[in-house]
Enzyme design. Structure first.
Site, PDB file in Angstrom:
ATOM      1  N   HIS A  79       0.833  -1.209   0.000  1.00 13.40           N
ATOM      2  CA  HIS A  79       0.000   0.000   0.000  1.00 13.40           C
ATOM      3  C   HIS A  79       0.869   1.261   0.000  1.00 13.40           C
ATOM      4  O   HIS A  79       2.024   1.242   0.435  1.00 13.40           O
ATOM      5  CB  HIS A  79      -0.936  -0.012   1.204  1.00 13.40           C
ATOM      6  N   GLU A  81       0.871   3.923   1.787  1.00  9.84           N
ATOM      7  CA  GLU A  81       1.331   4.427   3.093  1.00  9.84           C
ATOM      8  C   GLU A  81       2.541   3.629   3.573  1.00  9.84           C
ATOM      9  O   GLU A  81       3.523   4.193   4.064  1.00  9.84           O
ATOM     10  CB  GLU A  81       0.218   4.333   4.145  1.00  9.84           C
ATOM     11  N   CYS A 105      -5.815   1.437   5.552  1.00 11.09           N
ATOM     12  CA  CYS A 105      -6.340   0.138   6.011  1.00 11.09           C
ATOM     13  C   CYS A 105      -5.748  -0.181   7.391  1.00 11.09           C
ATOM     14  O   CYS A 105      -4.855   0.525   7.877  1.00 11.09           O
ATOM     15  CB  CYS A 105      -5.988  -0.954   5.001  1.00 11.09           C
ATOM     16  N   CYS A 108      -1.847  -0.767   7.398  1.00 10.07           N
ATOM     17  CA  CYS A 108      -1.078   0.486   7.302  1.00 10.07           C
ATOM     18  C   CYS A 108      -1.244   1.304   8.579  1.00 10.07           C
ATOM     19  O   CYS A 108      -0.302   1.976   9.009  1.00 10.07           O
ATOM     20  CB  CYS A 108      -1.508   1.293   6.085  1.00 10.07           C
TER      21      CYS A 108
HETATM   22  N1  LIG Z   1      -5.292   3.224   2.101  1.00  6.78           N
HETATM   23  C1  LIG Z   1      -5.070   2.388   1.066  1.00  6.78           C
HETATM   24  C2  LIG Z   1      -6.055   1.519   0.633  1.00  6.78           C
HETATM   25  C3  LIG Z   1      -5.787   0.712  -0.456  1.00  6.78           C
HETATM   26  N2  LIG Z   1      -4.585   0.767  -1.056  1.00  6.78           N
HETATM   27  C4  LIG Z   1      -4.364  -0.004  -2.274  1.00  6.78           C
HETATM   28  C5  LIG Z   1      -4.445  -1.482  -2.268  1.00  6.78           C
HETATM   29  C6  LIG Z   1      -4.930  -1.815  -3.652  1.00  6.78           C
HETATM   30  O1  LIG Z   1      -3.845  -1.743  -4.577  1.00  6.78           O
HETATM   31  C7  LIG Z   1      -5.891  -0.695  -3.943  1.00  6.78           C
HETATM   32  C8  LIG Z   1      -7.317  -0.991  -3.534  1.00  6.78           C
HETATM   33  O2  LIG Z   1      -7.912  -1.711  -4.569  1.00  6.78           O
HETATM   34  P1  LIG Z   1      -9.505  -1.880  -4.714  1.00  6.78           P
HETATM   35  O3  LIG Z   1      -9.945  -2.868  -3.680  1.00  6.78           O
HETATM   36  O4  LIG Z   1     -10.138  -0.528  -4.496  1.00  6.78           O
HETATM   37  O5  LIG Z   1      -9.684  -2.361  -6.119  1.00  6.78           O
HETATM   38  O6  LIG Z   1      -5.390   0.388  -3.187  1.00  6.78           O
HETATM   39  C9  LIG Z   1      -3.620   1.634  -0.613  1.00  6.78           C
HETATM   40  O7  LIG Z   1      -2.504   1.723  -1.177  1.00  6.78           O
HETATM   41  N3  LIG Z   1      -3.869   2.410   0.470  1.00  6.78           N
HETATM   42 ZN   LIG Z   2      -2.974  -0.276   3.749  1.00 10.10          ZN
END
Ligand SMILES: Nc1ccn([C@H]2C[C@H](O)[C@@H](COP(=O)(O)O)O2)c(=O)n1
Ligand SMILES: [Zn+2]
Length: 161
Positions: A79, A81, A105, A108
């Site tokens: 992710h 973060e 999430c 993170c």
């Molecule tokens: N705070 C966050 C939340 C999610 N991510 C990333 C993880 C995945 O690559 C994407 C989420 O995919 P989705 O379920 O919306 O198709 O975003 C992050 O980096 N930071």
């Molecule tokens: Zn995360």
């Protein structure tokens, strides 16, 4: 002379802008997330976006959202973060602020708390109802990490690249 410019961007616009620009590096076809970590005296310390770990090819690993878990992106992606925290080479992040385009999430959130970051400024909260984000907020509240949503100003910036 007519004095200084008046339409310069604010600190919040600057740092959220950098976070959003970082997200543009993501290869994730559905959600691109960017992050920018800032010192208490407004110096940019690190940036990150969601992507695969170093050495794992963007073209060989899956970007699917559903199906066999081993054929989805979720088990492989780092992710934004966590990438920003891991990208920081300078020592402590104690007291830093983290700008991110999507609410962190739970995994993170743990890393944010443990690294000493004290404030999270987020743009989108589209997964607010999930257990993951509810757990993040619970942990932030207990650990004294403040979080608030970025106030969009509607300013548009065009950059020719
Ligand atoms: N705070 C966050 C939340 C999610 N991510 C990333 C993880 C995945 O690559 C994407 C989420 O995919 P989705 O379920 O919306 O198709 O975003 C992050 O980096 N930071
Ligand atoms: Zn995360």
């Amino acid at each position: 002379m007519s004095g200084k410019r008046k339409d310069y961007i604010s600190w919040d616009e600057y740092f959220m802008g950098v976070a959003m620009l970082s997200g543009r590096r993501s290869k994730d076809p559905s959600t691109q997330v960017g992050c920018c970590i800032v010192s208490p005296d407004n110096k940019i310390l690190s940036m990150g976006y969601n992507g695969l770990p170093r050495g794992c090819s963007d073209d060989e690993f899956p970007w699917e959202r559903e199906g066999d878990p081993l054929q989805t992106k979720y088990v492989y992606t780092v992710h934004s973060e966590l990438n920003a925290i891991l990208n920081y080479g300078g020592g402590s992040l104690e007291g830093a602020k983290l700008y991110v385009s999507l609410f962190p999430c739970n995994e993170c959130a743990k890393a944010i708390i443990q690294s000493g970051i004290k404030e999270v400024i987020y743009d989108c909260d589209k997964y607010a109802d999930t257990d993951s984000v509810l757990a993040s907020k619970h942990m932030f509240d207990s650990a004294g990490v403040r979080y608030h949503q970025y106030h969009r100003t509607g300013r548009k910036i065009e950059i020719e690249l």
